[in-house]
Structures are given as C-alpha cells and as structure tokens.
Motif scaffolding. Sequence first.
Motif, PDB file in Angstrom:
ATOM      1  N   GLY A 101       3.474   4.479   3.563  1.00 26.90           N
ATOM      2  CA  GLY A 101       3.034   3.273   3.055  1.00 26.90           C
ATOM      3  C   GLY A 101       3.086   1.963   4.205  1.00 26.90           C
ATOM      4  O   GLY A 101       3.931   2.267   5.085  1.00 26.90           O
ATOM      5  N   PHE A 102       2.763   0.952   3.759  1.00 27.17           N
ATOM      6  CA  PHE A 102       2.801  -0.436   4.393  1.00 27.17           C
ATOM      7  C   PHE A 102       2.695  -1.479   3.306  1.00 27.17           C
ATOM      8  O   PHE A 102       2.086  -1.349   2.219  1.00 27.17           O
ATOM      9  N   SER A 103       2.996  -2.873   3.801  1.00 30.70           N
ATOM     10  CA  SER A 103       2.718  -3.838   3.066  1.00 30.70           C
ATOM     11  C   SER A 103       2.069  -5.028   4.066  1.00 30.70           C
ATOM     12  O   SER A 103       2.700  -4.992   5.266  1.00 30.70           O
ATOM     13  N   SER A 104       1.212  -5.595   3.380  1.00 31.37           N
ATOM     14  CA  SER A 104       0.542  -6.720   4.312  1.00 31.37           C
ATOM     15  C   SER A 104       1.233  -8.142   3.705  1.00 31.37           C
ATOM     16  O   SER A 104       1.044  -8.286   2.172  1.00 31.37           O
ATOM     17  N   GLY A 105       1.554  -9.058   4.297  1.00 35.42           N
ATOM     18  CA  GLY A 105       2.128 -10.243   3.582  1.00 35.42           C
ATOM     19  C   GLY A 105       1.337 -11.354   4.361  1.00 35.42           C
ATOM     20  O   GLY A 105       0.498 -11.288   5.273  1.00 35.42           O
ATOM     21  N   GLY A 106       1.304 -12.464   3.569  1.00 37.25           N
ATOM     22  CA  GLY A 106       0.984 -13.621   3.870  1.00 37.25           C
ATOM     23  C   GLY A 106       1.082 -14.940   3.018  1.00 37.25           C
ATOM     24  O   GLY A 106       1.776 -14.803   1.997  1.00 37.25           O
ATOM     25  N   ALA A 107       0.557 -15.908   3.468  1.00 46.62           N
ATOM     26  CA  ALA A 107       0.608 -17.190   2.949  1.00 46.62           C
ATOM     27  C   ALA A 107      -0.476 -18.085   3.060  1.00 46.62           C
ATOM     28  O   ALA A 107      -0.981 -18.201   4.093  1.00 46.62           O
ATOM     29  N   ALA A 108      -0.616 -19.188   2.251  1.00 41.98           N
ATOM     30  CA  ALA A 108      -1.586 -20.169   2.564  1.00 41.98           C
ATOM     31  C   ALA A 108      -0.947 -21.584   1.779  1.00 41.98           C
ATOM     32  O   ALA A 108      -0.319 -21.534   0.835  1.00 41.98           O
ATOM     33  N   LEU A 109      -1.071 -22.407   2.897  1.00 39.92           N
ATOM     34  CA  LEU A 109      -0.228 -23.842   2.494  1.00 39.92           C
ATOM     35  C   LEU A 109      -1.612 -24.890   2.272  1.00 39.92           C
ATOM     36  O   LEU A 109      -2.215 -25.125   3.176  1.00 39.92           O
TER      37      LEU A 109
ATOM     38  N   ARG B  63       0.843  -1.084  -0.022  1.00 41.27           N
ATOM     39  CA  ARG B  63       0.002  -0.007  -0.016  1.00 41.27           C
ATOM     40  C   ARG B  63       0.988   1.216  -0.059  1.00 41.27           C
ATOM     41  O   ARG B  63       1.732   1.202   0.960  1.00 41.27           O
ATOM     42  N   SER B  64       0.858   2.009  -1.044  1.00 39.54           N
ATOM     43  CA  SER B  64       1.423   2.997  -1.078  1.00 39.54           C
ATOM     44  C   SER B  64       1.213   4.164  -0.125  1.00 39.54           C
ATOM     45  O   SER B  64       2.388   5.120   0.140  1.00 39.54           O
ATOM     46  N   ARG B  65       0.155   4.188   0.371  1.00 44.23           N
ATOM     47  CA  ARG B  65      -0.155   5.243   1.356  1.00 44.23           C
ATOM     48  C   ARG B  65      -1.266   5.027   2.264  1.00 44.23           C
ATOM     49  O   ARG B  65      -2.397   4.353   1.650  1.00 44.23           O
ATOM     50  N   ALA B  66      -1.029   4.912   3.488  1.00 46.67           N
ATOM     51  CA  ALA B  66      -2.035   4.511   4.399  1.00 46.67           C
ATOM     52  C   ALA B  66      -3.307   5.655   4.520  1.00 46.67           C
ATOM     53  O   ALA B  66      -2.951   6.836   4.370  1.00 46.67           O
ATOM     54  N   ASP B  67      -4.505   4.854   4.521  1.00 50.91           N
ATOM     55  CA  ASP B  67      -5.904   5.888   4.687  1.00 50.91           C
ATOM     56  C   ASP B  67      -5.638   6.701   5.679  1.00 50.91           C
ATOM     57  O   ASP B  67      -6.475   7.869   5.561  1.00 50.91           O
ATOM     58  N   TRP B  68      -4.758   6.637   6.742  1.00 53.35           N
ATOM     59  CA  TRP B  68      -5.007   7.687   7.929  1.00 53.35           C
ATOM     60  C   TRP B  68      -4.044   9.070   7.500  1.00 53.35           C
ATOM     61  O   TRP B  68      -4.015   9.816   8.701  1.00 53.35           O
TER      62      TRP B  68
END
Length: 588
Positions: A119-127, A99-104
């Motif tokens: 900005g920030f990034s959300s990471g994740g995975a599914a196995l 996310r290039s820019r946070a909504d707040w």
Amino acid sequence: MDVRRASQPTTTRPTNRRVVRKDVTRPPYDAPTLFDLDLPERPEGTYLTSVYQLERVAPTVEGLHDAVNHRYVRQHDFLVEDRRVAGAPALLVHGTVPRSRADWCDVLASVTGEAIDLGFSSGGAALLVAVDDHVYALAYGTVGRHMVDLDLANSGFGIGFAVRSLAPDEIKQVRRRVFGTTGRVDRNMVPGGQHIRMYGIDKWGEIVGQVCGRTFNRNLTVCRSTGKATPVEGSDTLRIHLGVEPSSLLADLREVDRVCKQEAPFADSEFITQIRPVPARDPRLSTVEEELDRLLRLPDPVEVGLAVPGRVFGEIERIQSYKLRVPKSGLAPARLPELTLADVLTQTEGVPDGERWASLCNGRVTVYADAAGDEEIGSTAVSRWVTAQLAHGESQLLLHEGGWYEIGDQHRTFLRDEIEQILTGPASFALPAWTADLTDEEAYNIRAAEVRGLTLLDRKLLRTDQHHRGIEACDLLGPDNELIHVKRAKGSSALSHLFAQGEVSVDALRYEADARTALVEMVKRQRSGRVIDLNFQPRKVIYAIALGSGKPLTVDSLFTFAQVALYRAMKSLRNEGVEVEVIGIPST
C-alpha cells in the motif's frame, strides 16, 4: 491558536456566483520538469509552490472556508484549521490519503506468480490566504490542489503573470489549444529556451494555455536569494519559488499582484492576451448563457463543440471509460467508452428549458483508467468539456473550460482583414446559382458540371495506403485542374470540414503516388474523355460556398469559427505553394 473546525461548508456563498459547481476528486497534476533544469537545489528561503488566485471569494475567514473543496475534505477526514500569516487571515487544510493496496499489485502477481500486497499514502496540504483584496490558494504535495474548489480559480492568473514577466527569447515550454471545436492540444518544449515566435504559434487561431520560462525580478525573494533569474510556469496556476517566511511570502504574492496589475505584457507575447478571460460579473454573460442554453436543446448546434479540459489532458492516454451525469435530466448516469457532444446533448434532453447550462455546470464527467469504471482517475464539471463561440453585439465570446473569453480587437481585425482579402479576390470563373430545385450537393454538382463543362468527381473516393476508407480529391475538377470543393452550409462546423477536406486532398495528391494514380484512372473513366498526367500536382484549390441563409458570402456572413478554419487552411495550403480561392454560390 490551532482550531480543528468542522469541515461542513458554510451556508453563505458569494452573491455574484452564477452557478454553483460541486467538486470532487480531480486528476493528478501533470508536474513540469523545467524547474529541475535550472534549480537542482531549493534556493535558500524559498519553496517551489503552485499558486491559484481565487475569484468570487471574499478575503475573510468565512470566504476562505467557502473556497474549500468540502466534499473531498470530508471524504478523507482532513484537518481544516484557522491560521494567520503575517497578520493576514489564512486557512490550512492538510492530511493524507492512504491506499491499502496499489493497483499494480495484481499485475506483478500475475507476471511473477507470487502474491504481492503493498500500500501507500499520498499526503498534501493547501494554504488559503487573504492578501489585501485577493485570496490565494497555495497547494503542496500530491493531493493539496484537490483540497481547494478550483472552479473558483482565475484561469488567466498564471498566464497573465507570465506574459508580463518572462523574457520572450527564453521561453522553454508552450501549451496551446487550437481555436475551434476540435479540442486539439499541442505541447512543445525546448529545454534551453528559444524566442516565443520560434514555436510557430498561430496567433489568430490558437489559445495559449501555458508558458514556461525565466524571469528576473529583484522584488521576488528567490531572485534576491540567488541573484539569478528564476523559472516560472504560467497557466491557470502559477508555479514559482515563493518565500517561506510569513512576511516574504506575502511580499512575493503582493509583487505578483503588482506585476499583473501594473506591468504591460512584453510586445512579442502580447498576442497571448488577445483571447482574454471575461470577468464573472460581466453583464453580457447572462445573455450569452441564455443563448447557449437554447442551443443545447438542438440536435446538432454548429456553434457548440466538445474539447478535452486541460486538467484532464495529461491523463488522456490512461482514460479507458467515462461516466456522464447531468442533474435534472431524468436519466441515469451514462457509462461510455468514448465521450462525444451527442452524448452530452442526449443527457440534456430532459432538462427543463433555461436550466441546461446550469445542469452541465453541476453535472460531472468522471474518467476511469479501466473499461469497467473501477479505477477512477478524476472528475470535472461537464461544462469544462463544452466549447462554444457566441456573438454579443460587436463582441465575440468563446466558451473554454467552463469560462468565457473575449476575442481581442487585434485578433478580430487581423482575421477580418485576411478573410476579406481572400473573399474579395478575383474569381477564376463563376458557378451557377443554387436553385430551389437542387435539393442537395449531389444534384448541384451534377448541374454545375454540365453547365460549366467541369469534370464531376463528387462522391468518388481515392483509396490509398494512407487512406483506406477513401478521400475525395474534390467535387469538381476545373478546366486548369483546379480542385473545387463545394458546400452548402448552415454552420461553421460544415465549413470547417470543407476546408480540412481541401488540405487532406492536396497532401495526398502531392505526397502519395497511389493517390495520383487513382485520380488519373478516375478522371479517365469519366465520359468527357479527359486525361491528366501521372505527374499531376495540385496548384489551386477553390472553395465554393453557398450559405444556407441565402446571404451572399462576405466577411460579415461567414461564421467566425469558419473564418478561423479558412485562415488556417489558407495558410497551410499556401505554405505548400498552392493558391487558394473562395467563391460564393448565389442561392435562389
């Protein structure tokens, strides 16, 4: 060998899947806090994992790829890789959502007068892993669960394990939904744990959707590692510490499967299973879904309601607007400040007969955190918002969050016995027949008041500090100050309102002095010259019901939703020391 595969969905779908649902971004997972209370550090060799058991998915490499949420994966260019876990076919999906820019940022800029751009990034995975004849999806990180087609998740999986594993006297959190079309959801938490019965669950009027507590099972890696009971959260998913070594992970999943298949529920928790999922291959479903499709073309089907899905419930306070899209409706997606059943029915008007339910399964409700519809929270199938109850022979099937549930024999037997007792109890007096010349309730109440010498209060409202718009104390006031509520009903929703009306009236007259004062003045103004005391307290509520079908009022002719609503009202009023009576009005 790691292989980056094209993330296009395979063309082969399971043949027993009745309706294809298209999935997109879902609301964030509302993570519980119970695990922090028991295990502040990760037990050695384990990791707290959200586990979904997938249905209608073949335990093969092709089946695993078929269970991926391909639209979401393509949107974010996630990696999809074939793997093996202790020899079992597996699929690893992973990536980040930047996310290039946070909504707040705009909020802080407005408050402080200084520009801020973060900005920030959300990471994740599914196995996804095939273990014997089942496929499991293990979700990690904030976006891991979005990578899987959760419309394939077995909604009874986590609950099924919980009621067979958790000690009934150490339940720490319960989430339940009122059985009916109101959609009300309650969540209760006791950090130290208590017996399941102390949560005051109405065993015959609520669906338990989540149970949290502790279990000690030496066959699980975490219990062997710590020598202690481990926290478990059971809902449509199972949150539990699982082994991180390939062999221990598969052993844990096999133990979970063994418990679900072979262990009986604890006696004090067994009632939770009395409303149980109907398997997707059940032959009754095609018939009830045809009936549901027919009901959806009616302007106000009494058997159908709208309820907030559990996945959305945690975000309900953030929601400021909705977008409703139904395929084949011929209508543009509707943007709405609120979502009602009438809105859904309007969108289905243009859908061809026989295709309405399928269109709701493929349609989407997208929710937003702003009125303009710019800040999307997530999206779910419209079908998950629709609730209904339909009969199929001797069975009663409940539609809940897109899946069908059968009401167990114990549930039906108990409810039937309770309702039969109240319907066959002695009546204080009889009301006149509802004849054809009486076109509405107003006309009937006038006639009943004249014939039986009752005080007519129909359409006269008590306005109080708590009820500015006014409430009806009753339609007719009986000779011994009985509060008589009258209804001619075509369906259960009208009767549910009638029973609730009795509860609201009693509550106001017992606890609001201005309500009693208003009732005294109202009665005094009637031509009968009758007077009641300012200290009036309701002692009896009478529900007088004429069925639109003309049938006599019996346990067989009273709609099941109405039976549940009556049971709940009766229980509530009796707890207040108020006697409840139900009488049938003959129709001619």
